[in-house]
Every structure is written in C-alpha cells, then in structure tokens.
Scaffold this motif. Structure first.
Motif, PDB file in Angstrom:
ATOM      1  N   ASP A  83     -27.947 -23.591 -16.518  1.00  0.00           N
ATOM      2  CA  ASP A  83     -26.870 -23.419 -15.540  1.00  0.00           C
ATOM      3  C   ASP A  83     -25.910 -24.604 -15.582  1.00  0.00           C
ATOM      4  OD1 ASP A  83     -25.511 -22.187 -13.290  1.00  0.00           O
ATOM      5  OD2 ASP A  83     -26.477 -23.704 -12.020  1.00  0.00           O
ATOM      6  N   MET A  87     -21.684 -24.644 -16.807  1.00  0.00           N
ATOM      7  CA  MET A  87     -20.540 -25.099 -16.011  1.00  0.00           C
ATOM      8  C   MET A  87     -19.912 -26.370 -16.576  1.00  0.00           C
ATOM      9  SD  MET A  87     -22.408 -26.629 -12.564  1.00  0.00           S
ATOM     10  CE  MET A  87     -20.909 -27.366 -11.909  1.00  0.00           C
ATOM     11  N   ARG A 330     -29.916 -20.318  -4.840  1.00  0.00           N
ATOM     12  CA  ARG A 330     -28.575 -20.073  -5.370  1.00  0.00           C
ATOM     13  C   ARG A 330     -28.346 -21.044  -6.512  1.00  0.00           C
ATOM     14  NH1 ARG A 330     -23.293 -20.610  -1.419  1.00  0.00           N
ATOM     15  NH2 ARG A 330     -21.696 -19.902  -2.888  1.00  0.00           N
ATOM     16  N   SER A 333     -24.446 -24.160 -10.007  1.00  0.00           N
ATOM     17  CA  SER A 333     -23.029 -23.919 -10.289  1.00  0.00           C
ATOM     18  C   SER A 333     -22.356 -23.195  -9.134  1.00  0.00           C
ATOM     19  CB  SER A 333     -22.865 -23.115 -11.578  1.00  0.00           C
ATOM     20  OG  SER A 333     -23.600 -21.901 -11.511  1.00  0.00           O
ATOM     21  N   SER A 334     -23.056 -22.232  -8.534  1.00  0.00           N
ATOM     22  CA  SER A 334     -22.493 -21.488  -7.412  1.00  0.00           C
ATOM     23  C   SER A 334     -22.374 -22.373  -6.180  1.00  0.00           C
ATOM     24  CB  SER A 334     -23.374 -20.269  -7.107  1.00  0.00           C
ATOM     25  OG  SER A 334     -22.904 -19.567  -5.986  1.00  0.00           O
ATOM     26  N   LEU A 335     -23.384 -23.182  -5.932  1.00  0.00           N
ATOM     27  CA  LEU A 335     -23.323 -24.101  -4.792  1.00  0.00           C
ATOM     28  C   LEU A 335     -22.173 -25.090  -4.946  1.00  0.00           C
ATOM     29  CD1 LEU A 335     -27.131 -24.952  -4.451  1.00  0.00           C
ATOM     30  CD2 LEU A 335     -25.758 -23.764  -2.726  1.00  0.00           C
ATOM     31  N   GLU A 337     -19.463 -25.007  -6.688  1.00  0.00           N
ATOM     32  CA  GLU A 337     -18.108 -24.476  -6.764  1.00  0.00           C
ATOM     33  C   GLU A 337     -17.721 -23.662  -5.533  1.00  0.00           C
ATOM     34  OE1 GLU A 337     -18.254 -22.397 -10.472  1.00  0.00           O
ATOM     35  OE2 GLU A 337     -18.337 -24.244 -11.660  1.00  0.00           O
ATOM     36  N   ASP A 338     -18.525 -23.755  -4.478  1.00  0.00           N
ATOM     37  CA  ASP A 338     -18.245 -23.023  -3.239  1.00  0.00           C
ATOM     38  C   ASP A 338     -17.246 -23.802  -2.390  1.00  0.00           C
ATOM     39  OD1 ASP A 338     -18.197 -21.663  -0.881  1.00  0.00           O
ATOM     40  OD2 ASP A 338     -20.365 -21.763  -0.509  1.00  0.00           O
ATOM     41  N   ASN A 341     -18.365 -24.626   1.312  1.00  0.00           N
ATOM     42  CA  ASN A 341     -19.534 -25.413   1.670  1.00  0.00           C
ATOM     43  C   ASN A 341     -19.105 -26.584   2.559  1.00  0.00           C
ATOM     44  OD1 ASN A 341     -21.531 -27.789   1.197  1.00  0.00           O
ATOM     45  ND2 ASN A 341     -22.644 -25.982   0.508  1.00  0.00           N
TER      46      ASN A 341
END
Length: 400
Positions: A83, A87, A330, A333-335, A337-338, A341
């Motif tokens: 992951d 990214m 999660r 990368s998703s965390l 790029e949120d 947050n």
C-alpha cells in the motif's frame, strides 16, 4: 528537521531540488526528500514494542517486558508495504522498540526494496553482530541510525538501563563499517549528557559516522516521566546549537553532516548565525528553510505507524487525541489522503493560528510554531506556544 550542514554547505541544493521536483519519489535522492513539498511521507514504522534495553527517555515505553500481542503479522506488514509503495512513499524507517527483535525484518526490508521503497533502520546497535550486519546489507537497508547517548560507558549505560550497552553499541559501528553500510549517530540531548556533547561528536567521528543527528527530548512515552528532570535549559540549547554550528563549519560535509530534530525553531538560530558570519550560502539556506512551509513535518512529510497498525502524525504524537486511524480498518493510503480527517486537517492547516508568544512571533512562518506535541502537553491546546522555544532569549546574542 534542521539540516545544518546542508544549509551551510549546500550550494546548488535549491537547483537540485528543482531538478527532482517532478520525478518519481523513488528517484529523488534522500537529501532532497524533505524539500519536495508533497504529502507522500517518510514513514516511521515502529515494528515492535519489544526491546532488549530499558531506556530512560524512550518515547514509546518499550522494554524487555513488552510482548508481541497485537503486532501486525508478516502478511499484514507485507500488504502495508504494498500500500505504501502504491502511493509513492519514498522511505520507511524501521524502528521500535528494537526492530532487530522482529523475526521477519529481513523479509520486510527485501519486499520494500522490490517495491521501490528505500529503507533505513533506527536501532540501539547492541544486536548488530557481524552476521546481522551482513543481513542488513543483503536486505537492502541503506542507512542505519545508531543511538549513542554518552561519550562514556557510564553515561550511555545509565541512559540505556543496561550495563555493557555502550561496548556493544560502539562495536556495531565497526560491524557496519566493515560491511560497507552507511551509519550515523542519534543522540538525545538532556541535562545528564549535555556536558559530553562535543566528546560525543568526537566519538561519532572516530566511529566513522556519516551523520550526527541531535534529538531534543519530547514529553512522550517514558520520556514524559523524566521530562522535567532531563529537559535542557534555554542557555544549554543555545550552547548546543552554537557548538553544532561551529563543528559543521569545521567538518567536511562529505565526511559527516549535522542535523537537529524535534525543534523546527532551530532554523532561526542557524540562519541568524550564517547571517552574522556573512555566509555566501545564506540566501540558498533561507530558500531551503522557507520551502518547508512552516517547519514541522508531522502529518505532511512524516507519518508514524505503531506495532498494531495505528497511524499518527509523527512518532512523538502517539496520543489518543492525535490518532488518525488503523490500517486494519482502512488502508494507510486512504487514511492519509482523507481531506476530512480532523487530526490531519489540524496538522496541515497553513498558516496555523497560535496562542501566546508563538502567535506574536515574527519567525512563526519559518518555524511553524515549533513542536505541537510539546505545545499540547504543556498548554492543553494544540495552538498553545511551544515551551521549548528560546528564540526570544537569543535576540540580543544573534541580532535576530
């Protein structure tokens, strides 16, 4: 991170940064990563809380009594590396605890290398035998940072809570040197080793260290328990910065570079010293510092993952209030790029609003308000002033 040597001897660094600005992160030399301006962070990954030492100032409360419960499995760790690679993370720093106690560390390092991520190792050095040094080299780890908290066995072993640690740590440098591994010294400066700082620098040079990285104490983990007793004073900070500046001037930048960590405001002292000396590198140094957009890298150029997959803005911000999420729930990368947050929004807000003297300081755009962890712990507010800033005390001496 205050890159003293790079700013003082870095003529051509700005043009180098510009040349690499649009290249893939895996192709950007390590000396330019801090100035890339992208939110693809260097990841400080605490692989385990287990440690064979019991250090007074440990930021994660690691030690011999810590177990493996909840640690990411090898499969989870490999998927995390995939992951991070997807990214474009440029560098993972394996830390701990003592990362060499993790049985699968060589497998993880090799996998990261295959996926195009650079790997560095942060270690107490006591487990680096000749065989371990070969494993480090073969696995593709490019740099080893070894902690050295005293110029003598008495001081170092007292900090590390283990007799004989100094001898094994200094031997680790020889093992790395013999195997062709680049290594450097990491020292946390406190009231108890401040008087040995120049001797530690000399020791680092004798050991063949290519980097001398000085950390300031942060109230985190076991370090918070002894913070009041160990934290240095403003005059000691000034003395240490003056010493590092002098030694960086005297030292061939190709033999050893000097840096400080955990106090972005150190850059103000550095630029003022260069201006006082009429340094021909002052303009370029100022441009490099300004390119960091406000000092602290937490939540932007730096991220932390703990042994159980929890994500934080940096390795010192491991408080529930600064918890970003968990990679088991999660992907990282998703965390990362949120945009919604709340923790990341807090750390990434530029320009940030500060209280107290940080709010009124004319240098705040360069230093970014110092360390937000220290500010929060001391003032109970993310926007509080960093109590470790002594720039006001330096105004007369350095004509800031």
């Amino acid at each position: 991170m205050n890159r003293i040597t790079q700013c003082m001897h870095g003529r051509g660094t700005v043009s180098g940064v510009m040349r690499h600005r649009h290249k893939p992160r895996s192709e950007v030399p390590g000396r330019y990563l801090a100035f890339s301006g992208m939110y693809r962070p260097v990841v400080f990954w605490n692989l385990t809380d287990r440690c064979n030492l019991l250090c007074t100032h440990c930021y994660s409360r690691s030690g011999p009594g810590c177990g493996t419960e909840g640690e990411l499995s090898t499969g989870e760790a490999l998927r995390l590396i995939d992951d991070l690679a997807s990214m474009g993370v440029p560098l993972i720093l394996f830390s701990g605890g003592e990362p060499l106690l993790r049985d699968d560390i060589w497998e993880l390092a090799r996998h990261a290398r295959v996926r195009g991520i650079k790997i560095a190792l942060s270690t107490n050095g006591t487990l680096i035998t000749a065989e371990a040094a070969e494993e480090i080299r073969e696995s593709g780890i490019e740099y080893v940072g070894i902690s050295l908290d005293g110029a003598t066995a008495e001081t170092h072993d007292r900090f590390r809570g283990t007799p004989g640690a100094f001898a094994r740590t200094t031997e680790a440098f020889a093992r790395c040197r013999e195997t062709g591994i680049r290594c450097g010294v990491r020292v946390t400066l406190t009231t108890e080793n401040y008087g040995e700082l120049e001797d530690i620098i000399d020791r680092a040079a004798d050991l063949g260290a290519s980097r001398f990285c000085l950390y300031w104490l942060v109230p985190s983990g076991r370090g918070s328990d002894a913070y009041g007793r160990l934290q240095v004073s403003g005059s000691q900070v000034t003395g240490a910065l003056n010493l590092l500046y002098r030694r960086a001037k005297e030292t061939d930048p190709l033999s050893m570079e000097f840096l400080t960590v955990d106090a972005p405001q150190d850059c103000i002292h550095l630029l003022a010293s260069m201006e006082r000396d009429g340094s021909p590198d002052l303009l370029e140094a100022g441009a490099l510092v300004a390119s960091l957009n406000g000092g602290c890298s937490a939540g932007t150029r730096v991220a932390n993952i703990d042994p159980r997959g929890n994500v934080y803005p940096c390795q010192f911000a491991r408080l529930q209030e600064f918890w970003i999420g968990n990679i088991r729930d999660r992907p990282f990368s998703s965390l990362w790029e949120d945009p919604e947050n709340p923790v990341l929004r807090q750390f990434r807000k530029k320009p940030a609003a500060f209280l107290g003297r940080c709010g009124n300081c004319r240098h705040r755009e360069l230093c970014g308000g110092g360390c937000r962890v220290r500010a929060y712990v001391a003032g109970g507010d993310f926007s509080a002033a960093d109590p470790f800033c002594f720039i006001g005390d330096l105004e007369d001496d350095l004509m800031l």
